[in-house]
Motif scaffolding. Structure first.
Motif, PDB file in Angstrom:
ATOM      1  N   PHE A  17      39.666  33.432  28.252  1.00 41.13           N
ATOM      2  CA  PHE A  17      40.379  34.676  27.964  1.00 41.13           C
ATOM      3  C   PHE A  17      39.549  35.580  27.053  1.00 41.13           C
ATOM      4  CE2 PHE A  17      43.840  32.494  29.878  1.00 41.13           C
ATOM      5  CZ  PHE A  17      44.743  33.466  30.285  1.00 41.13           C
ATOM      6  N   LEU A  18      38.805  34.992  26.117  1.00 43.32           N
ATOM      7  CA  LEU A  18      37.909  35.806  25.297  1.00 43.32           C
ATOM      8  C   LEU A  18      36.822  36.434  26.162  1.00 43.32           C
ATOM      9  CD1 LEU A  18      37.448  33.614  22.078  1.00 43.32           C
ATOM     10  CD2 LEU A  18      39.111  35.430  22.521  1.00 43.32           C
ATOM     11  N   ALA A  19      36.260  35.653  27.082  1.00 38.87           N
ATOM     12  CA  ALA A  19      35.237  36.191  27.975  1.00 38.87           C
ATOM     13  C   ALA A  19      35.813  37.305  28.842  1.00 38.87           C
ATOM     14  CB  ALA A  19      34.669  35.077  28.843  1.00 38.87           C
ATOM     15  N   VAL A  34      47.332  37.812  22.648  1.00 37.62           N
ATOM     16  CA  VAL A  34      48.441  37.200  21.914  1.00 37.62           C
ATOM     17  C   VAL A  34      48.261  35.693  22.000  1.00 37.62           C
ATOM     18  CG1 VAL A  34      50.923  36.841  21.831  1.00 37.62           C
ATOM     19  CG2 VAL A  34      50.015  39.120  22.326  1.00 37.62           C
ATOM     20  N   GLY A  35      48.217  35.031  20.844  1.00 40.57           N
ATOM     21  CA  GLY A  35      47.989  33.593  20.869  1.00 40.57           C
ATOM     22  C   GLY A  35      48.299  32.929  19.547  1.00 40.57           C
ATOM     23  N   HIS A  36      47.980  31.651  19.491  1.00 40.50           N
ATOM     24  CA  HIS A  36      48.261  30.841  18.310  1.00 40.50           C
ATOM     25  C   HIS A  36      47.478  31.373  17.104  1.00 40.50           C
ATOM     26  CE1 HIS A  36      48.535  27.324  15.686  1.00 40.50           C
ATOM     27  NE2 HIS A  36      49.598  26.983  16.408  1.00 40.50           N
ATOM     28  N   PRO A  37      48.083  31.362  15.912  1.00 37.31           N
ATOM     29  CA  PRO A  37      47.396  31.915  14.729  1.00 37.31           C
ATOM     30  C   PRO A  37      46.050  31.255  14.439  1.00 37.31           C
ATOM     31  CG  PRO A  37      49.441  30.741  14.127  1.00 37.31           C
ATOM     32  CD  PRO A  37      49.464  30.951  15.587  1.00 37.31           C
ATOM     33  N   ASP A  38      45.839  30.023  14.867  1.00 39.80           N
ATOM     34  CA  ASP A  38      44.549  29.373  14.640  1.00 39.80           C
ATOM     35  C   ASP A  38      43.408  30.068  15.376  1.00 39.80           C
ATOM     36  OD1 ASP A  38      45.863  27.514  13.100  1.00 39.80           O
ATOM     37  OD2 ASP A  38      45.797  25.895  14.578  1.00 39.80           O
ATOM     38  N   TRP A  39      43.737  30.923  16.345  1.00 39.76           N
ATOM     39  CA  TRP A  39      42.713  31.598  17.141  1.00 39.76           C
ATOM     40  C   TRP A  39      42.287  32.949  16.577  1.00 39.76           C
ATOM     41  CZ3 TRP A  39      45.232  30.961  22.680  1.00 39.76           C
ATOM     42  CH2 TRP A  39      45.204  29.606  23.036  1.00 39.76           C
ATOM     43  N   ALA A  40      42.872  33.361  15.470  1.00 42.21           N
ATOM     44  CA  ALA A  40      42.677  34.725  14.972  1.00 42.21           C
ATOM     45  C   ALA A  40      41.209  35.056  14.726  1.00 42.21           C
ATOM     46  CB  ALA A  40      43.491  34.943  13.701  1.00 42.21           C
ATOM     47  N   THR A  41      40.528  34.247  13.924  1.00 40.48           N
ATOM     48  CA  THR A  41      39.152  34.570  13.543  1.00 40.48           C
ATOM     49  C   THR A  41      38.231  34.613  14.748  1.00 40.48           C
ATOM     50  OG1 THR A  41      39.470  33.569  11.363  1.00 40.48           O
ATOM     51  CG2 THR A  41      37.206  33.850  12.113  1.00 40.48           C
ATOM     52  N   GLU A  42      38.332  33.612  15.607  1.00 38.73           N
ATOM     53  CA  GLU A  42      37.436  33.558  16.765  1.00 38.73           C
ATOM     54  C   GLU A  42      37.691  34.731  17.714  1.00 38.73           C
ATOM     55  OE1 GLU A  42      35.613  30.133  19.722  1.00 38.73           O
ATOM     56  OE2 GLU A  42      37.513  29.761  18.686  1.00 38.73           O
ATOM     57  N   THR A  43      38.949  35.114  17.885  1.00 37.46           N
ATOM     58  CA  THR A  43      39.275  36.223  18.776  1.00 37.46           C
ATOM     59  C   THR A  43      38.756  37.549  18.220  1.00 37.46           C
ATOM     60  OG1 THR A  43      41.267  35.072  19.521  1.00 37.46           O
ATOM     61  CG2 THR A  43      41.161  37.435  19.932  1.00 37.46           C
ATOM     62  N   GLU A  44      38.981  37.785  16.951  1.00 37.04           N
ATOM     63  CA  GLU A  44      38.529  39.034  16.351  1.00 37.04           C
ATOM     64  C   GLU A  44      37.009  39.113  16.283  1.00 37.04           C
ATOM     65  OE1 GLU A  44      40.748  38.795  12.758  1.00 37.04           O
ATOM     66  OE2 GLU A  44      42.577  39.649  13.638  1.00 37.04           O
TER      67      GLU A  44
END
Length: 420
Positions: A17-19, A34-44
């Motif tokens: 999804f990031l790709a 929209v996803g789990h809070p643990d994904w915040a840093t990697e997504t941003e």
């Protein structure tokens, strides 16, 4: 256009999804995940706007619910635990986050197991696409379900057997999963659905993010099911640690042992058996052990045990990979053109393993066989047979694809511009 992406699961579910989001942004669109809070840093860090569902941490989920890795009753115990203990508790969080974002977006693009997404699409009138990351979650008489360890039946009688397995699995999953999903739908005034896992996907687009060289399109699929290719995400600025580079430079290419981001939480005897196997065969090895508690004893200077390394940089430099057959890990072995010792645990991993075996690029070691004797025999067969040559040829084909570009083009074609 403004694309609202939502996924659920492990890093193997997040990274495609990031790709995809990065690909959409590069084509002039906007993308929110929209996803789990643990994904915040990697997504941003990847450049996408992130909206947290606000769910509690799942850090200790495997420890608290080890049955999620069980293959008892053909994986049904695992499925029940996954849906009722991991996914369903986050339903309200996910719906609230999606409903808040929907008015500012044009299309929802949702992971197969993000059950609240179709509800939000119905409530808001937004079009939506389902994304499937592995072939074992999309029924076909030409294949078997993801959690099934059997080999796919061929010919008329074989397809009849495949259909029987699918029908039995769907009947049980309907009884097991539909009540939880339909309670949520009733809460929002919507009619119930039947077969929430295998049939309640988008009627417009079910986008498959894996290569046809790995899983060809079955003849009995309907038109909305379209295969784009693997969507690889290589984290920006990633590099191999100096100790890995030094180890790689000291000798022959090693064998890599890894269990992804989920199975590594409950590895059993996998890593001690890996050490014993490497020493018995006189091979160099790298173990990606995850938590420090997984570090095996009796390591020599021919074996490096480290928590993590980026697959995209490490796998092209190893001789073979022993892994759990999660779709994310598997895709990187295929792109790197290296053969696999396939060690499936649960979820879609058994079917993924059998597909690698059928392609001639893997030896399969079943969960009760994760010992040095079975691993050693499988690795010997792998390295002395034709698997390396087959894997190299397949790697050339995978690297020639651009799954992200193809996926973006399919989305643009399916959902023409709705708003300026």
């Amino acid at each position: 256009m403004r694309w609202l992406l939502t996924s659920w699961g492990s890093h193997g579910d997040l990274h495609p999804f990031l790709a995809l989001g990065r690909g959409l942004i590069a084509r002039g669109h906007q993308a929110t995940l929209v996803g789990h809070p643990d994904w915040a840093t990697e997504t941003e860090t990847a450049g996408l706007r992130f909206i947290s569902t606000g769910e509690p941490s799942r850090e200790d989920f495997i420890r608290d619910h080890p049955e999620v890795m069980s293959m008892q009753w053909g994986g049904l115990v695992s499925l029940h635990t996954l849906v009722h203990r991991a996914i369903a508790p986050g339903f309200d969080h996910t719906i609230a986050a999606l409903l808040a974002e929907a008015p500012a977006h044009d299309v929802i693009v949702a992971h197969h197991f993000t059950f609240p997404a179709p509800i939000v699409a119905e409530l808001t009138g937004l079009p939506w696409a389902t994304v499937s990351l592995a072939p074992g979650v999309v029924p076909s008489t030409y294949s078997l379900p993801g959690a099934n360890f059997g080999r796919t039946g061929r010919g008329f009688l074989g397809r009849g057997w495949n259909q029987f397995i699918w029908s039995a699995g769907k009947m049980i999953s309907i009884a097991m999963v539909d009540p939880a999903v339909n309670r949520l739908r009733a809460k929002h005034g919507l009619h119930p659905v039947r077969d929430a896992i295998f049939e309640a996907h988008s009627p417009v687009l079910n986008l498959q993010l894996y290569s046809e060289h790995f899983a060809p399109r079955p003849p009995d699929w309907s038109a909305e099911k379209r295969i784009a290719g693997f969507c690889f995400f290589d984290p920006p600025g990633s590099a191999l640690a100096p100790e890995i580079e030094a180890f790689l430079d000291r000798g022959e290419p090693p064998v890599l042992f890894t269990l992804g981001s989920v199975a590594v939480q409950k590895p059993g005897a996998f890593y001690p058996s890996a050490v014993e196997t490497l020493q018995a065969l006189g091979l160099r090895g790298i173990l990606l052990i995850g938590p420090e508690k997984n570090r095996p004893g009796h390591l020599t200077d021919t074996i490096l045990a480290i928590p993590y390394a980026p697959y995209g940089l490490l796998m092209p430099r190893v001789r073979a990979v022993a892994h759990q057959c999660g779709i994310g890990t598997l895709s990187h072995t295929l792109r790197a053109g290296v053969p696999s010792v396939a060690c499936p645990f649960a979820f879609d991993q058994p079917n993924n393993a059998r597909r690698l075996e059928a392609l001639g690029v893997a030896e399969v070691v079943l969960p009760h066989q994760h010992d040095a004797r079975h691993l050693g025999h499988a690795l010997e067969r792998l390295l002395t047979g034709d698997a390396t040559a087959h894997a190299q040829r397949l790697g050339d084909l995978i690297r020639a694809e651009d799954g992200v570009a193809r996926a973006c083009a399919i989305l643009e074609e399916t959902f023409p511009l709705r708003r300026s």
